[in-house]
Design an enzyme around this catalytic site. Structure first.
Site, PDB file in Angstrom:
ATOM      1  N   CYS A 106       0.825  -1.211   0.000  1.00 54.54           N
ATOM      2  CA  CYS A 106       0.000   0.000   0.000  1.00 54.54           C
ATOM      3  C   CYS A 106       0.852   1.251   0.000  1.00 54.54           C
ATOM      4  CB  CYS A 106      -0.902   0.040   1.227  1.00 54.54           C
ATOM      5  SG  CYS A 106      -1.856  -1.440   1.482  1.00 54.54           S
ATOM      6  N   SER A 107       1.997   1.207   0.677  1.00 53.54           N
ATOM      7  CA  SER A 107       2.830   2.400   0.805  1.00 53.54           C
ATOM      8  C   SER A 107       3.510   2.775  -0.502  1.00 53.54           C
ATOM      9  CB  SER A 107       3.880   2.185   1.902  1.00 53.54           C
ATOM     10  OG  SER A 107       3.234   2.052   3.141  1.00 53.54           O
TER      11      SER A 107
END
Lengths: 205, 194
Positions: free
Chosen positions: A92-93
């Site tokens: 996600c990052s």
């Protein structure tokens, strides 16, 4: 057990054995700041909307303070709903900084991304700050917990959402769904192709 | 197949798989160390003729670092999705331009980006977005990334090439190397010291 038992078990076991060679590339930016989970069950829900449906409307709080509704984009912009499982996790990052990088392409395709997770607002705020800021609306589906994720049928058993993309056109209709393996980043080229197709369709009309 | 044969074959497959998987783990390599040699890996050649020409490769599909026409090669392991790499991009371009602007260095020092986990579409996006003047090579299956010790990004490796095809790593570090001009000076110093 079927005839496929042997190869299937082999593949699964190789993957388990590979463990750390799972294939994530970590940015130095997140050194020591990212929660490392083991590979998760790829998909843990059953999507309840389909292409052609009107996307369920919602209103959620955003990290900038205002409340954002899907319907406010009706007639104005195509929307990419990007649900991701959790703040401060490896895949996600990187996904949203990737979208940030091609913000001008989304603009050119008359589209906006809306990022949604089931994290609470302070965590989402801290995480997006850590990523250097995200230029599109980032919304929290924390309370009632995962209500919107649930309406789309992508709330997982542990209260996170799937890594899922929904392309909603200007008339509010779902045109593309990719409920992706949670452990992998969805391919950007396919998403852009979908948005390009929407634009071509519109020009023809 | 009887039930017991099926069960045993599944157990055997599982054990075999774990063995194969673990042996890959056992082969996990460390990032190249300064003073050591660059791993003998085959790098997919960039598709554009311009990039091939820059690297001095002719109609190659894959190449070794020693085949690059240069005295020093600076690799950046990056990812399109990595915020630090995005932020670092202008500095790496500046490094390229510093080299390009010096007649004593132009053609002798080459810069190459390796896009860890990125496909060709993604490295192309990165290249266009940041107007990158040097070749970016996709590493979608992470084969290069694994061979380079699964480093975090961005990661910089400078390799001095000898005439006999030998290589010596003179810089190998994660993160921004800082001011491009000072980084170039450091590499030149280290390069001379060898």
């Amino acid at each position: 057990m079927s005839k496929t038992t042997f190869p299937a078990a082999l593949v699964v076991a190789i993957l388990v054995g590979l463990g750390v060679a799972w294939g994530q590339v970590e940015s130095e930016q997140f050194k020591g700041k990212i929660f490392h989970a083991e590979p998760l069950k790829p998909i843990d829900s059953r999507v309840s909307v389909k292409v052609g449906d009107t996307a369920p409307d919602f209103t959620l709080p955003s990290i900038t303070g205002e409340r954002v509704s899907l319907s406010q984009y009706r007639g104005k912009k195509n929307v990419v709903l990007s649900f991701v499982p959790a703040a401060f996790t490896p895949v996600c990052s990187q996904q949203w900084p990737g979208y940030r990088m091609i913000q001008d392409m989304f603009d050119a395709l008359d589209a906006t991304v809306i990022g949604i997770t089931t994290d609470n607002l302070p965590s989402l705020f801290a995480w997006t700050q850590e990523m250097g800021g995200i230029p599109f609306p980032v919304l929290s589906d924390f309370w009632p917990h995962g209500k919107v994720s649930s309406e789309y049928g992508i709330l997982r058993g542990d209260g996170t959402s799937e890594r899922a993309l929904f392309v909603v056109d200007k008339s509010g209709v779902i045109r593309y769904i990719d409920v992706h393996d949670i452990n992998e980043r969805p391919p950007l080229d396919r998403l852009l192709q979908q948005l390009e197709a929407l634009n071509k369709h519109k020009t023809k009309k | 197949m009887s039930k017991s044969v099926r069960v045993w074959s599944a157990v055997a497959a599982t054990l075999l798989g774990i063995l194969i998987g673990s042996s890959s783990n056992a082969q996990r390599v460390n990032p190249p160390s300064e003073g050591g040699s660059f791993p003998d890996i085959m790098i997919p050649a960039p598709s554009s003729a311009e990039a091939q020409k820059y690297l001095g490769l002719k109609a190659k599909e894959k190449f070794k670092v020693s085949e690059i026409k240069a005295e020093l090669v600076i690799f950046e392991v990056f990812s399109m999705y990595c915020p630090h790499c995005q932020r670092e991009a202008p500095s790496v371009n500046e490094l390229y331009r510093l080299i390009d602007g010096r007649p004593d260095l132009k053609g002798k020092i080459k810069v190459v980006g390796l896009g860890a986990g990125n496909n060709s579409f993604e490295v192309e996006l990165f290249s266009k977005k940041y107007d990158i003047p040097f070749p970016l090579i996709p590493d979608v299956d992470l084969a290069l990334h694994r061979a380079l010790g699964e480093v975090r990004t961005p990661y910089f490796i400078a390799v001095k090439l000898g005439r006999g095809g030998q290589s010596k790593v003179i810089y190998s570090k994660v993160g921004s190397p800082g001011d491009p001009s000072q980084f170039l000076d450091l590499l030149l110093q280290r390069s001379k010291a060898l």
